[in-house]
Design a protein around this motif. Structure first.
Motif, PDB file in Angstrom:
ATOM      1  N   GLN A 179       0.663  -1.323   0.119  1.00 35.35           N
ATOM      2  CA  GLN A 179      -0.160   0.077  -0.039  1.00 35.35           C
ATOM      3  C   GLN A 179       0.852   1.155  -0.231  1.00 35.35           C
ATOM      4  N   ALA A 180       1.737   1.392  -1.074  1.00 31.86           N
ATOM      5  CA  ALA A 180       2.532   2.544  -1.207  1.00 31.86           C
ATOM      6  C   ALA A 180       1.984   3.385  -2.512  1.00 31.86           C
ATOM      7  N   MET A 181       2.391   4.718  -2.394  1.00 31.40           N
ATOM      8  CA  MET A 181       1.983   5.477  -3.387  1.00 31.40           C
ATOM      9  C   MET A 181       3.069   5.257  -4.552  1.00 31.40           C
ATOM     10  N   VAL A 182       2.844   4.945  -5.858  1.00 32.05           N
ATOM     11  CA  VAL A 182       3.601   5.147  -7.014  1.00 32.05           C
ATOM     12  C   VAL A 182       3.363   6.176  -7.720  1.00 32.05           C
ATOM     13  N   MET A 183       4.700   7.022  -8.061  1.00 28.64           N
ATOM     14  CA  MET A 183       4.667   8.063  -8.879  1.00 28.64           C
ATOM     15  C   MET A 183       5.352   7.979 -10.123  1.00 28.64           C
ATOM     16  N   VAL A 184       5.001   8.505 -11.311  1.00 30.55           N
ATOM     17  CA  VAL A 184       5.681   7.782 -12.503  1.00 30.55           C
ATOM     18  C   VAL A 184       5.686   9.071 -13.288  1.00 30.55           C
ATOM     19  N   HIS A 185       7.178   9.242 -13.777  1.00 30.86           N
ATOM     20  CA  HIS A 185       7.491   9.902 -14.766  1.00 30.86           C
ATOM     21  C   HIS A 185       7.166   9.406 -16.276  1.00 30.86           C
ATOM     22  N   ALA A 186       6.123   9.717 -16.808  1.00 35.95           N
ATOM     23  CA  ALA A 186       5.611   9.101 -17.965  1.00 35.95           C
ATOM     24  C   ALA A 186       5.760   9.769 -19.379  1.00 35.95           C
ATOM     25  N   GLU A 187       6.917   9.369 -20.155  1.00 36.55           N
ATOM     26  CA  GLU A 187       7.327   9.657 -21.522  1.00 36.55           C
ATOM     27  C   GLU A 187       8.022   8.539 -21.997  1.00 36.55           C
ATOM     28  N   ASN A 188       7.617   8.290 -23.417  1.00 37.33           N
ATOM     29  CA  ASN A 188       8.267   7.186 -23.914  1.00 37.33           C
ATOM     30  C   ASN A 188       9.692   7.394 -24.505  1.00 37.33           C
ATOM     31  N   HIS A 189      10.600   6.572 -23.965  1.00 32.89           N
ATOM     32  CA  HIS A 189      12.055   6.951 -24.072  1.00 32.89           C
ATOM     33  C   HIS A 189      12.469   6.795 -25.500  1.00 32.89           C
ATOM     34  N   ASP A 190      11.924   5.949 -26.360  1.00 33.68           N
ATOM     35  CA  ASP A 190      12.253   5.399 -27.710  1.00 33.68           C
ATOM     36  C   ASP A 190      11.844   6.605 -28.479  1.00 33.68           C
ATOM     37  N   VAL A 191      10.562   7.100 -28.366  1.00 32.46           N
ATOM     38  CA  VAL A 191      10.015   7.932 -29.243  1.00 32.46           C
ATOM     39  C   VAL A 191      11.033   9.316 -29.028  1.00 32.46           C
ATOM     40  N   ILE A 192      11.358   9.611 -27.841  1.00 35.20           N
ATOM     41  CA  ILE A 192      12.129  10.761 -27.768  1.00 35.20           C
ATOM     42  C   ILE A 192      13.515  10.567 -28.364  1.00 35.20           C
ATOM     43  N   ARG A 193      14.246   9.612 -27.889  1.00 35.54           N
ATOM     44  CA  ARG A 193      15.428   9.077 -28.634  1.00 35.54           C
ATOM     45  C   ARG A 193      15.401   9.234 -30.134  1.00 35.54           C
ATOM     46  N   TRP A 194      14.425   8.569 -30.738  1.00 35.12           N
ATOM     47  CA  TRP A 194      14.320   8.730 -32.264  1.00 35.12           C
ATOM     48  C   TRP A 194      14.218  10.091 -32.888  1.00 35.12           C
ATOM     49  N   ILE A 195      13.302  10.871 -32.297  1.00 43.86           N
ATOM     50  CA  ILE A 195      13.103  12.292 -32.608  1.00 43.86           C
ATOM     51  C   ILE A 195      14.465  12.920 -32.588  1.00 43.86           C
ATOM     52  N   THR A 196      14.905  12.923 -31.401  1.00 41.33           N
ATOM     53  CA  THR A 196      16.376  13.335 -31.155  1.00 41.33           C
ATOM     54  C   THR A 196      17.362  13.263 -32.019  1.00 41.33           C
ATOM     55  N   GLU A 197      17.639  12.062 -32.294  1.00 49.28           N
ATOM     56  CA  GLU A 197      18.376  11.484 -33.477  1.00 49.28           C
ATOM     57  C   GLU A 197      18.421  12.189 -34.430  1.00 49.28           C
ATOM     58  N   LYS A 198      16.730  12.209 -35.210  1.00 45.26           N
ATOM     59  CA  LYS A 198      16.652  13.121 -36.316  1.00 45.26           C
ATOM     60  C   LYS A 198      16.989  14.187 -36.320  1.00 45.26           C
ATOM     61  N   LEU A 199      16.733  14.910 -35.275  1.00 41.52           N
ATOM     62  CA  LEU A 199      16.806  16.584 -35.343  1.00 41.52           C
ATOM     63  C   LEU A 199      18.426  16.885 -35.349  1.00 41.52           C
ATOM     64  N   LEU A 200      19.170  16.342 -34.341  1.00 43.99           N
ATOM     65  CA  LEU A 200      20.470  16.495 -34.469  1.00 43.99           C
ATOM     66  C   LEU A 200      21.211  15.919 -35.579  1.00 43.99           C
ATOM     67  N   ASP A 201      20.869  15.012 -36.236  1.00 41.30           N
ATOM     68  CA  ASP A 201      21.393  14.630 -37.603  1.00 41.30           C
ATOM     69  C   ASP A 201      21.071  15.716 -38.710  1.00 41.30           C
ATOM     70  N   GLN A 202      20.066  16.784 -38.422  1.00 41.19           N
ATOM     71  CA  GLN A 202      19.893  17.674 -39.277  1.00 41.19           C
ATOM     72  C   GLN A 202      20.254  19.187 -38.757  1.00 41.19           C
ATOM     73  N   GLY A 203      21.177  19.010 -37.872  1.00 41.87           N
ATOM     74  CA  GLY A 203      21.788  20.084 -37.312  1.00 41.87           C
ATOM     75  C   GLY A 203      20.786  21.121 -36.350  1.00 41.87           C
ATOM     76  N   HIS A 204      19.866  20.479 -35.754  1.00 40.31           N
ATOM     77  CA  HIS A 204      18.918  21.238 -34.968  1.00 40.31           C
ATOM     78  C   HIS A 204      19.192  20.833 -33.600  1.00 40.31           C
ATOM     79  N   GLY A 205      19.913  21.833 -33.001  1.00 44.08           N
ATOM     80  CA  GLY A 205      20.465  21.309 -31.749  1.00 44.08           C
ATOM     81  C   GLY A 205      20.101  22.586 -30.585  1.00 44.08           C
ATOM     82  N   GLU A 206      19.536  23.647 -30.987  1.00 41.11           N
ATOM     83  CA  GLU A 206      19.029  24.973 -30.209  1.00 41.11           C
ATOM     84  C   GLU A 206      18.090  24.158 -29.116  1.00 41.11           C
TER      85      GLU A 206
END
Length: 487
Positions: A179-206
């Motif tokens: 009976q403990a309270m669970v808190m969760v940081h909910a973001e899809n890691h692989d979605v963020i990783r995939w978009i990040t790679e595409k942005l950085l590959d195109q030089g969008h780092g700001e």
């Protein structure tokens, strides 16, 4: 001999239910009497024309915490607790963060050694679980819960913190048993990783591309998945720092189906927008946090969720990293968004800005303000009615608010250890001018009145909010002849 150590006279007490003009008599750190014409106290405060609210509870903040990448927050337990107190908060529940390979007992002992000699207000801990091994989940975690650390946080993103679904299920099963309270940081890691790679590959780092990489769909999907896993095991769950309409809608749908799914949001999603990340040069780095602020239309919807009860907790998510090589710019003067330290400060402004832009504008009822900043956090995290209440027998944790006091927020005026605030120049109409913790006057006349280390550690009870519904999903209904015991 006087009946009370302190009497507050002529103010209007405000709780999550009522507003009453009455005096408060305080004895031995507790509220001893409420009413009119109380006997004299050793010390008296005239609160004529003021509001007296329960002291705030900030149940989500990062203080003297090393990040998963090795950066230490700018605030230790002294500067952090002082800043909180000046903003009307009298109880902090920061995170004792486990890094992989660490024992939970070691983590808690380390944080206690940091907090106890420094904090000027009362404090407890949540755990952060990044190592979900059998020994941790089966032995150490139950022991920590039994010792009064009855809540913990898990992550679905960040390389060094994220748990996979199998590990999350193990954690949820343990939380259900204990009976403990669970808190969760909910973001899809692989979605963020995939978009990040595409942005950085195109030089969008700001910095502005941080908000693109952390797309709202990543938050939506992870929120949906976390809720589904919790539903499978009938484990109550709190989704923290919700930033987007799409994630909020997932929470609302779960709540409409009767699930014990709760939501939390934070100042950055009410007072900042995605445009703040698009400032000149590296200025946008000051606003980088995860999830990021969204657009103005989304901001209005997050406000609605806080007002209508979809969100039950309003926390700061204070994550202070200075705008220099110790914090935001630790990877160099012009890092890509992926290497900018994640987080924004907000301890001191959490309650004043919400009071100003919510209560004072008529957007939010003052009782709702007390509920989301104080009373519900106390109930959800096993502190009520010791904390979060103005009632005989409760700790005398109080903030006297001057509704006429106008404060322009600047980094120089705040009491944290930061060199900037993302809320620079905003004006708060209303501010707590006297703050009391367990009957001790902590803040008065814009001065700190207590010594470092005078706050105490709070061992917390299990919460009714964390109690399972004892419901079954269809696949586990005995009528289907599939009645396996999963936990």
């Amino acid at each position: 001999m006087q009946a009370y150590d302190l009497v507050i006279r002529n103010g209007h007490t405000v709780t999550h239910k009522e507003k009453i003009k009455q005096d408060i008599g305080i004895k031995d750190g507790k509220i001893a009497a409420l009413g009119e014409v109380l006997e004299e106290g050793v010390r008296e405060i005239d609160a004529e024309g003021k509001l007296i609210l329960p002291g705030g509870i900030d149940a989500h903040c990062h203080i003297e915490q090393k990040s998963s990448t090795g950066l230490m927050t700018a605030d230790d337990f002294y500067s952090g607790s002082v800043s909180a107190a000046f903003g009307g908060t009298t109880t902090l529940i920061p995170f004792a963060a486990q890094h992989r390979g660490q024992s939970l007992r070691e983590v808690v002992d380390d944080y206690m050694a940091c907090a106890a000699p420094k904090s000027v207000i009362d404090f407890g801990f949540h755990l952060i679980i990044s190592d979900a091994s059998d020994a941790i989940i089966g032995q150490e975690l139950p022991a920590m819960i039994e010792d009064g650390i009855t809540s913990f946080k898990i992550y679905m993103t960040y390389d060094n913190l994220k748990l996979d679904d199998y590990e999350i299920l193990n954690v949820l099963a343990a939380a259900r048993r204990e009976q403990a309270m669970v808190m969760v940081h909910a973001e899809n890691h692989d979605v963020i990783r995939w978009i990040t790679e595409k942005l950085l590959d195109q030089g969008h780092g700001e910095p502005k591309y941080h908000a693109i990489a952390h797309a709202s769909i990543a938050e939506k999907e992870a929120t949906h998945r976390a809720i589904s896993l919790a539903e499978l095991l009938d484990t109550p769950l709190l989704i923290v720092h919700v930033s987007s309409e799409s994630a909020l809608n997932e929470i609302r749908r779960a709540q409409e189906r009767g699930l014990k799914i709760y939501g939390e949001t934070c100042p950055q999603y009410l007072f900042l927008t995605i445009d703040d990340l698009d400032k000149d040069g590296m200025e946008g780095a000051k606003f980088c946090c995860s999830p990021p602020p969204r657009n103005k239309e989304n901001q209005d919807i997050i406000w609605e969720g806080l007002i209508d009860g979809s969100f039950s907790v309003f926390s700061s998510d204070h994550a202070p990293y200075r705008f220099d090589d110790t914090g935001k710019l630790s990877a160099g003067p012009n890092p890509t968004f992926k290497k900018i330290a994640n987080g924004v400060p907000g301890l001191e402004i959490r309650m004043p800005l919400l009071f100003s832009e919510g209560v004072q504008t008529g957007r939010m009822d003052i009782h709702r303000f007390v509920d989301v900043t104080t009373t519900i956090p106390a109930k959800k995290y096993g502190l009520y009615p010791r904390k979060g209440a103005i009632a005989v027998g409760s700790d005398a944790d109080l903030a006297i608010w001057d509704t006429e006091k106008q404060v322009t927020i600047t980094a120089d005026a705040l009491h944290d250890n930061m060199d900037y605030t993302p809320y620079e120049g905003m004006v708060s109409n209303g501010w707590p001018t006297t703050v009391i913790s367990r009957g001790r006057i902590v803040v008065e006349d814009e001065e700190l009145k207590v010594e470092r280390g005078s706050g105490i550690y709070l061992k917390r009870d299990r919460s009714e909010f964390a109690k399972p519904l004892e419901r079954r999903v269809p696949e586990m209904d005995p009528k289907t002849n599939f009645n396996a015991k999963l936990f």
